[in-house]
Structures are given as structure tokens and as C-alpha cells.
Design an enzyme around this catalytic site. Structure first.
Site, PDB file in Angstrom:
ATOM      1  CD  GLN A   1      -1.165  -0.338   3.698  1.00 23.05           C
ATOM      2  OE1 GLN A   1      -1.510   0.604   4.405  1.00 23.05           O
ATOM      3  NE2 GLN A   1      -1.601  -1.572   3.876  1.00 23.05           N
TER       4      GLN A   1
ATOM      5  CG  HIS B   1      -0.759   5.656   3.354  1.00 28.78           C
ATOM      6  ND1 HIS B   1      -1.810   4.782   3.267  1.00 28.78           N
ATOM      7  CD2 HIS B   1       0.153   5.073   4.176  1.00 28.78           C
ATOM      8  CE1 HIS B   1      -1.566   3.721   4.020  1.00 28.78           C
ATOM      9  NE2 HIS B   1      -0.376   3.870   4.566  1.00 28.78           N
TER      10      HIS B   1
ATOM     11  CD  GLU C   1       1.907   3.918   7.725  1.00 31.10           C
ATOM     12  OE1 GLU C   1       2.273   2.737   7.763  1.00 31.10           O
ATOM     13  OE2 GLU C   1       0.730   4.263   7.474  1.00 31.10           O
TER      14      GLU C   1
ATOM     15  CG  HIS D   1       4.225   1.002   3.603  1.00 33.18           C
ATOM     16  ND1 HIS D   1       3.775   2.173   3.028  1.00 33.18           N
ATOM     17  CD2 HIS D   1       3.323   0.718   4.588  1.00 33.18           C
ATOM     18  CE1 HIS D   1       2.685   2.578   3.628  1.00 33.18           C
ATOM     19  NE2 HIS D   1       2.375   1.705   4.583  1.00 33.18           N
TER      20      HIS D   1
ATOM     21  NE  ARG E   1      -6.368  -2.293   1.330  1.00 35.98           N
ATOM     22  CZ  ARG E   1      -7.334  -1.440   1.626  1.00 35.98           C
ATOM     23  NH1 ARG E   1      -7.995  -0.834   0.656  1.00 35.98           N
ATOM     24  NH2 ARG E   1      -7.644  -1.194   2.888  1.00 35.98           N
TER      25      ARG E   1
END
Length: 395
Positions: free
Chosen positions: A90, A92, A127, A251, A270
Site C-alpha cells: 500500500q 498513502h 506514518e 510498503h 493498495r
């Protein structure tokens, strides 16, 4: 309570995603197991799974309601994660991409909970992940394409026609680059299922070189995401080591227990290793196709028994507007936003604004919301994590 800093007890149930370890988060927190997989425990205000407020006679049932009624905002989502099997590949979106994507899907009338929805909120999701146990495995960012090309050429040698598509893959990557190769692997080319079969056969012949492919194809038979995974950096973290995954980074976490701090978002594009929706054009729209070693965050020792995990850059698409502090003994911190405390080991007494009367004691497996920016003191020993907005400088 809204205008002064306070400590509120919070909790949540673990998400029962199938990749989670059975009873793993409960064991970590010293609780009775749920009886099923325990993948993630969310500590935050995201409406998908807001943390419950435990204080008796509270004005709020959960932190989403707390945000709506007080106007305060948590600039992050904190998660405890325990993976027994690989998560999906995935990436982001950036802040701008998240707003544009959310507005586009809203205008198209796609329900928020629709399986084909890409953007469930208008926020980015950078993240960081800190390993809580040794041996945390992750795929993170593209490695040098030359390494993948060399690997494919080696395993295709002597394979004859059964390695033809592996050689085509190597040629495509070497001559056309990462983006074109990912588009081909995840697209609708009729040769891709055969390529995945050839990869599986090569993995049987070369278990040392292609062990990752064998492992992923055993979990996700026929999934071309196993091929994309071979183009990524494979990282193993010891307890306390950390990775930073900015917008666009592709990642997947493979196995292990960690604590994850991210933007307050559930936007995921994804790229395989999943039965969920895959939108290849939109994934490629957000994907960072640069390559090189992933960024490991080195914790910064600070005054008192604490250290900080934070990015070098400020609050933009390459840096995080939040930080994660690990506390192991007495420490005093000035938070920059409403904050969340997670006690993983031992016991701490926390106080705000030098108000001992409002102090709270928290032990292993207990969580607190610090409702407003300001001083926060820890007294005790063990291991606790504090998620807060990134401070301008380290004391």
C-alpha cells in the site's frame, strides 16, 4: 474540563483483521484474549474506530464525539499493531492528493463505506513504525532496480521457456523503469498470471534467493503483488528501531509487533497481497517511484528518561507534524497538542499543570488522553509512549 488540561482514561477493542495474531495484542497488554485475530488497536478519534472514554459521568462516549463537541483535534492516530501474516502492499496520498481525491469521490456519489472507495477522509496518512519486539519485518520503498534485474536474470538462467517472462520483467524494469513495470505487473496483461506461475516455480528452484516470493504466494496464490514485493527493500527491525514512511512510499508490514503513529486518516491505495479493492491508476498517481534505502528514524535522547522519534523535516509531505516519545522513568514534557499516552510496561503516575489532585496512575495496557497542550509529568518506571504534535525544538 474543556478549557483546562485534563487526563481522561480511554480504551478500544482490537480490529479482528485476518492478518492479526490470535490473542497477540491482549498478551502484549496483559489482558484476556479476544478469541480471534487481534490486528490493530486504534488510539485516536477517527470515526471508523474512535477510542472509548472510560471516565464515569464523562461528557463524551468516545474521542470522535470529544473532537466534535470541544473543537479540539488530535493531529494523529496511534495504533498498536501485531501482524502474524503480511499486510497488503500500500501507499498513502499527500495532503493535496487526499483533499482532491476525497472531493472527487464525494462528487461522484461513492458512499464512504463502499469497497471501491479510495479516499475515506480528506487527510494524508504519513506514518512511522517503532518495533516493540525483535524481528519486525517490513517492505519499505523501492530498492535499486539494478538489484532486482540482477536477481531476475540469475534465477531465469537455465530455465528456458519457463523463465521467459522473468527475463521480460527484468528487461522492462531495466529499460522502462519502475512506474511502467508496476503498471504492467498490476495491469490486465494476459501474460501476468503466467509470469506469477513462473515466479513461483523459480522460487521452488531458488529458495534462498526467492524465499520472500514463496512466502507471499503461499499466503496470496496468484497475486502479482508478490512480484512487486521483490522490487522493494526488505527490512528487519530490532525492538526500538523505527521506519519513516512518507506520502507515496509503497510498503507492507510482514510480521511482528509495533507501535505506529500516523496522520488521522484511513486513506489506503493498495497494490496487491489483498482481496480488497485495487485501483492501479490511482496507486500510480500517488506512488513515489524514487528508490534507495528506506529512512530509519534514530530516537533522540532528551532530558529525563525519555527519547523522541521524529522526522527531520517540518510538517509537510516529507516530514511528520507529530512525534512519538518513549518514556522509561521520571520525565517532564510540554505537549504541543492534545496527546495520547499508552503504557506498555510498568506503572506511571501522570500529572498536568502541577495539579497533583488531578493525577492519574496508569499501568501496563492502560491509555490516557491529555486533553490540551501543556506540561505533563511522568513519575514511575517501565515503558510508556506519548503521541503529540511535533515540538519546535527538543529540550
Amino acid at each position: 474540563m474543556n478549557s483546562v488540561s485534563a487526563l481522561i482514561r480511554i480504551d478500544n477493542a482490537s480490529m479482528p483483521y485476518p492478518w492479526g495474531a490470535a490473542g497477540g495484542i491482549s498478551a502484549l497488554l496483559g489482558r484476556e484474549p479476544s478469541g480471534g485475530p487481534e490486528a490493530e488497536l486504534w488510539l485516536g478519534a477517527h470515526p471508523k474506530s474512535p477510542s472509548r472514554v472510560l471516565n464515569e459521568q464523562s461528557e463524551w462516549d468516545d474521542l470522535h464525539q470529544w473532537e466534535q463537541q470541544t473543537g479540539q483535534r488530535l493531529p494523529f492516530l496511534l495504533k498498536i499493531l501485531d501482524a502474524a501474516a503480511p499486510l497488503s502492499l500500500q501507499a498513502h496520498p499527500s495532503a493535496q492528493q487526499a483533499v482532491q481525491g476525497f472531493e472527487r469521490e464525494q462528487s461522484a456519489g461513492i458512499p464512504i463505506d463502499a469497497p471501491r472507495r479510495n479516499y475515506r477522509d480528506p487527510r494524508p496518512k504519513p506514518e512511522m513504525i517503532v518495533a516493540l519486539t525483535d524481528g519486525f519485518e517490513a517492505l519499505c520503498g523501492f530498492r535499486d532496480p539494478a538489484e532486482t534485474v540482477e536477481l531476475l536474470e540469475q534465477v531465469a538462467q537455465g530455465a528456458g521457456s519457463s523463465g521467459a517472462l522473468l527475463r521480460t520483467w527484468a528487461y522492462t524494469l531495466a529499460e522502462q523503469g519502475i512506474a511502467r513495470t508496476v503498471r504492467w505487473l498490476l495491469g490486465e496483461d494476459a501474460e501476468i498470471p503466467l509470469l506469477v506461475d513462473q515466479l513461483g516455480a523459480a522460487a521452488e528452484r531458488h529458495p534462498e534467493q526467492l524465499g520472500l516470493a514463496s512466502r507471499l504466494l503461499a499466503q496470496y496464490p496468484g497475486d502479482p503483488g508478490a512480484a512487486v514485493a521483490l522490487m522493494l527493500n526488505y527490512e528487519v527491525l530490532a525492538a526500538g528501531e523505527a521506519l519513516w514512511l512518507p506520502a507515496g512510499n509503497i510498503h507492507a508490514y510482514l510480521h511482528g509487533t509495533g507501535i505506529e503513529l500516523m496522520g488521522p486518516s484511513d486513506n489506503v491505495l493498495r497494490g496487491g497481497l489483498t482481496g480488497k479493492h485495487i485501483d492501479v491508476p490511482e496507486l500510480l498517481n500517488v506512488l513515489d517511484i524514487s528508490f534507495g534505502a528506506p529512512e530509519r528514524l534514530q530516537p533522540e535522547p532528551q532530558q529525563g528518561a525519555l527519547r523522541s522519534y521524529r522526522t527531520e523535516a517540518g510538517p509537510d509531505d516529507r516530514g511528520a507534524p507529530f512525534e512519538l516519545l518513549e518514556i522509561t522513568g521520571d520525565a517532564e514534557i510540554s505537549t504541543q497538542s492534545p496527546s495520547v499516552v499508552a503504557v506498555m510496561q510498568g506503572e506511571f503516575t501522570l500529572s498536568t499543570d502541577n495539579d497533583d489532585a488531578a493525577a492519574q496512575t496508569a499501568s501496563r495496557g492502560q491509555f490516557l488522553l491529555h486533553t490540551s497542550p501543556g506540561p505533563l509529568a511522568f513519575h514511575g518506571a517501565g515503558q510508556a509512549f506519548l503521541a503529540t504534535a511535533r515540538r519546535a525544538s527538543s529540550p
